[in-house]
Design a protein around this motif. Sequence first.
Motif, short mmCIF file in Angstrom:
data_model
loop_
_atom_site.label_atom_id
_atom_site.label_comp_id
_atom_site.label_asym_id
_atom_site.label_seq_id
_atom_site.Cartn_x
_atom_site.Cartn_y
_atom_site.Cartn_z
N ARG A 141 0.60 -1.18 -0.14
CA ARG A 141 0.35 -0.19 -0.43
C ARG A 141 1.06 1.45 -0.12
NH1 ARG A 141 -4.37 -1.66 5.21
NH2 ARG A 141 -5.34 -3.76 3.33
N ASP A 142 1.99 0.92 0.65
CA ASP A 142 3.27 2.01 0.67
C ASP A 142 3.04 2.87 -0.87
OD1 ASP A 142 2.14 2.17 3.01
OD2 ASP A 142 4.65 1.49 3.79
N LEU A 143 3.15 2.24 -1.48
CA LEU A 143 3.96 1.74 -2.67
C LEU A 143 2.81 3.01 -4.17
CD1 LEU A 143 6.36 -1.38 -3.04
CD2 LEU A 143 7.25 1.17 -2.35
N VAL A 144 1.32 2.24 -3.31
CA VAL A 144 0.71 3.15 -4.46
C VAL A 144 0.19 4.58 -4.31
CG1 VAL A 144 -1.94 3.08 -4.44
CG2 VAL A 144 -0.98 0.87 -4.14
N LYS A 145 0.01 5.21 -5.28
CA LYS A 145 0.62 6.38 -5.40
C LYS A 145 -1.13 7.36 -5.64
CE LYS A 145 5.36 7.29 -7.28
NZ LYS A 145 6.21 8.46 -8.31
N GLY A 146 -2.05 6.65 -6.10
CA GLY A 146 -3.25 6.59 -6.31
C GLY A 146 -4.18 5.61 -6.32
N ALA A 147 -5.57 5.96 -6.40
CA ALA A 147 -6.68 4.83 -6.11
C ALA A 147 -6.70 4.79 -7.40
CB ALA A 147 -7.81 5.39 -5.88
N ALA A 148 -6.24 4.12 -8.35
CA ALA A 148 -6.53 4.33 -10.03
C ALA A 148 -4.91 3.16 -10.07
CB ALA A 148 -6.07 4.81 -11.07
N GLU A 149 -4.22 2.95 -9.46
CA GLU A 149 -3.15 1.94 -9.17
C GLU A 149 -3.68 0.37 -8.29
OE1 GLU A 149 0.98 4.38 -10.42
OE2 GLU A 149 0.23 4.03 -7.81
N ALA A 150 -4.66 -0.05 -8.40
CA ALA A 150 -5.20 -0.94 -7.83
C ALA A 150 -4.30 -2.32 -8.29
CB ALA A 150 -6.30 -1.04 -8.22
N THR A 151 -4.14 -2.49 -9.59
CA THR A 151 -2.85 -3.32 -10.14
C THR A 151 -1.60 -2.25 -10.91
OG1 THR A 151 -4.24 -3.21 -12.59
CG2 THR A 151 -4.25 -4.65 -10.12
N MET A 152 -0.15 -2.94 -10.46
CA MET A 152 0.36 -2.97 -11.20
C MET A 152 1.42 -3.69 -11.80
SD MET A 152 4.01 -0.11 -8.90
CE MET A 152 2.42 1.36 -9.25
N SER A 153 2.15 -3.50 -13.38
CA SER A 153 3.13 -4.61 -13.50
C SER A 153 4.12 -5.12 -12.88
CB SER A 153 3.24 -4.28 -14.96
OG SER A 153 3.99 -2.81 -14.82
N LYS A 154 4.45 -6.02 -13.28
CA LYS A 154 5.70 -5.78 -12.38
C LYS A 154 7.05 -5.43 -12.70
CE LYS A 154 7.27 -10.24 -12.01
NZ LYS A 154 7.72 -11.89 -12.25
N GLN A 155 7.33 -5.19 -13.77
CA GLN A 155 8.79 -4.55 -13.90
C GLN A 155 8.41 -2.41 -13.45
OE1 GLN A 155 6.78 -5.75 -15.75
NE2 GLN A 155 8.71 -7.51 -17.59
N LYS A 156 6.40 -2.23 -13.78
CA LYS A 156 6.75 -0.84 -12.93
C LYS A 156 6.65 -1.22 -11.64
CE LYS A 156 3.73 2.53 -13.67
NZ LYS A 156 1.89 3.29 -13.05
N LEU A 157 6.59 -1.94 -10.82
CA LEU A 157 6.72 -2.49 -9.41
C LEU A 157 8.10 -2.61 -8.76
CD1 LEU A 157 4.81 -2.96 -6.35
CD2 LEU A 157 5.28 -4.76 -6.58
N GLN A 158 8.66 -3.01 -9.76
CA GLN A 158 10.06 -2.49 -9.43
C GLN A 158 10.89 -1.29 -9.52
OE1 GLN A 158 12.12 -5.88 -11.96
NE2 GLN A 158 14.36 -5.38 -10.74
N GLN A 159 10.51 -0.89 -10.70
CA GLN A 159 11.58 0.39 -11.31
C GLN A 159 10.45 1.50 -9.44
OE1 GLN A 159 13.71 1.49 -12.78
NE2 GLN A 159 13.63 3.22 -11.70
N ARG A 160 9.68 1.22 -9.11
CA ARG A 160 9.08 2.35 -7.82
C ARG A 160 9.71 1.41 -6.88
NH1 ARG A 160 4.23 3.78 -7.63
NH2 ARG A 160 3.81 4.42 -9.79
N MET A 161 9.91 0.68 -6.39
CA MET A 161 10.78 0.08 -4.96
C MET A 161 12.39 0.29 -5.66
SD MET A 161 8.98 -3.53 -4.53
CE MET A 161 10.21 -4.24 -3.32
N LYS A 162 12.55 0.43 -6.63
CA LYS A 162 14.02 1.01 -6.36
C LYS A 162 13.76 2.87 -5.33
CE LYS A 162 15.97 -2.36 -10.21
NZ LYS A 162 16.46 -2.12 -11.41
N ASP A 163 12.71 3.37 -6.63
CA ASP A 163 12.84 4.66 -6.14
C ASP A 163 13.08 5.35 -5.02
OD1 ASP A 163 13.10 5.11 -9.63
OD2 ASP A 163 11.17 5.66 -10.04
#
Length: 529
Positions: free
Chosen positions: A128-150
């Motif tokens: 939940r801490d990685l979500v920036k908006g209500a629209a991001e109910a799902t996210m691709s693995k690549q985008k999630l990996q980049q979000r965690m790196k950032d």
Amino acid sequence: MEEVIKLPESKERRAAKQKRAAPVRPDLEQEEAKRQRNVETLAVLGEADGSVRLLEELVFGAEDELLDRLVEDKDQQRATLLDDKDDSSESEAENEARLEVPPTRKAAWVDEDDELEEEVDMTHRFRRDLVKGAAEATMSKQKLQQRMKDQFQKAMGGTPSWAEIKVKKKGKKKAEEDDDDEEEDEDDDLLRKTGNFVASSDSLPAGILQMKRCLHANSARPSDDKLTTVQFHPSAQVVMTAGLDQSISLFQVDGKTNPKIQSIHLERFPVHKAQFSRDGEKVVATSLKNKMFYLYDMMEGRVQPVHTVRGLNEARVKEFSVCPEGDSLLLTGTSGYLHVLTLKTKEVVRSMKINGNISGVAFSHDGSKVFTNSEEGEVYVWDMRSSRCLNRFTDDGCVRGTSIAASRNGQYLACGSQSGVVNIYSQEACLSSTNPRPLKAVMNLLTTATSLTFNPSSEILAMASRADDEAVRLLHLPSFTVFSNFPLSKKKIVHRTSCLDFSPNSGFFSMADNKGRAPLFRLLHYKDF
């Protein structure tokens, strides 16, 4: 009279004129003549202001001169940059290197599953801490990996130093850069492999001796009386036992059943000591109170008694050692005498004498020298070829000597005493010094040290006392520390031991005890028999 040059009209006035008047097609010849006049005029006004001159050139022409000047300025700028680069310090080069984009390393391996498009549920409480908006109910693995790196870099204040790829310093020679590239490639190849990169050492480690208890070496024929001898054959996988039950037995060593090969009985002849000859084809056996001794030819299966020895003036033949060189024996007599006996003619060829009584004899690794220990605590070094005493010294702190042993690598000499102390010397110091200092005084035995034996690789010294049960210790060399797991403390398996021996390649270790048994142990560090 100077020619007056009119300044160009402003853009607004020129645009107004163009709107009022229709555009007139210019005459090319007039334009070229006008351009040439402008060039001549600019040559005359070379001292004019730079900004005015540049404006005139842009308006009236002189493109060729302008291009030449731009090329010259570019060359001068490039030369200036090169000079600045050569004069810059190392620290400036490092700062510039940090600003460069680090090269992208090639992945060590590629997982095909990582490339599959898979949507991750972002409503989980761990994400939940990685979500920036209500629209991001799902996210691709690549985008999630980049979000965690950032998020990680933001928390660390940037990329950590340990995660940065080191950029090479500028100014190095091309050859050095090529070498560095090769080294990086080798490192990458190393990281792509798995397994043991450090091979195990061939030397025996200290502390705990990896061993396995096997069936007794003479389990196929236990002795009815005390065993006095256990010895492994120098070339075959055979062990010999002998004792006061007047018998000599041979067993095949396999660690499982140890089947009996042959056994002979010597009438009214309790065996005090038995040894293989140098070639391993014969067995020499002596008794307690007899001048006679036996020769057992294993190839022919014949037992030969030797009643008399020419030149030997001794009441009995009890202690002896097989000489490493030649077909001869070294007999220990009374009153400090040593006799060299040849088995071919059964006669004494020469004798040596020390002060006092002899308590132990040990040959050097090449058989050229012999060390003798006296009951008075003195050690003599003899030359076997000339029968000359090379050196003599007193065993440090010894009141009465009881045993002696020399390592096969020619490095150590061990001297046992009645107090149980075993002094370990350097053989080189024993040959050159009249007062050598021991490398180590081993005090793990509490009773008389009666048996000392080095293993063939000179990594283990076996020490035993026949005065007490479990009085056997194995010493690691060169650390001079006793192995802590021998003898075993849970079950009593070592009784009063009178003889110790290792197999030719240290794969097995055995003892002769007063119960008529020869406990056998497999030393797992050594692969061969």
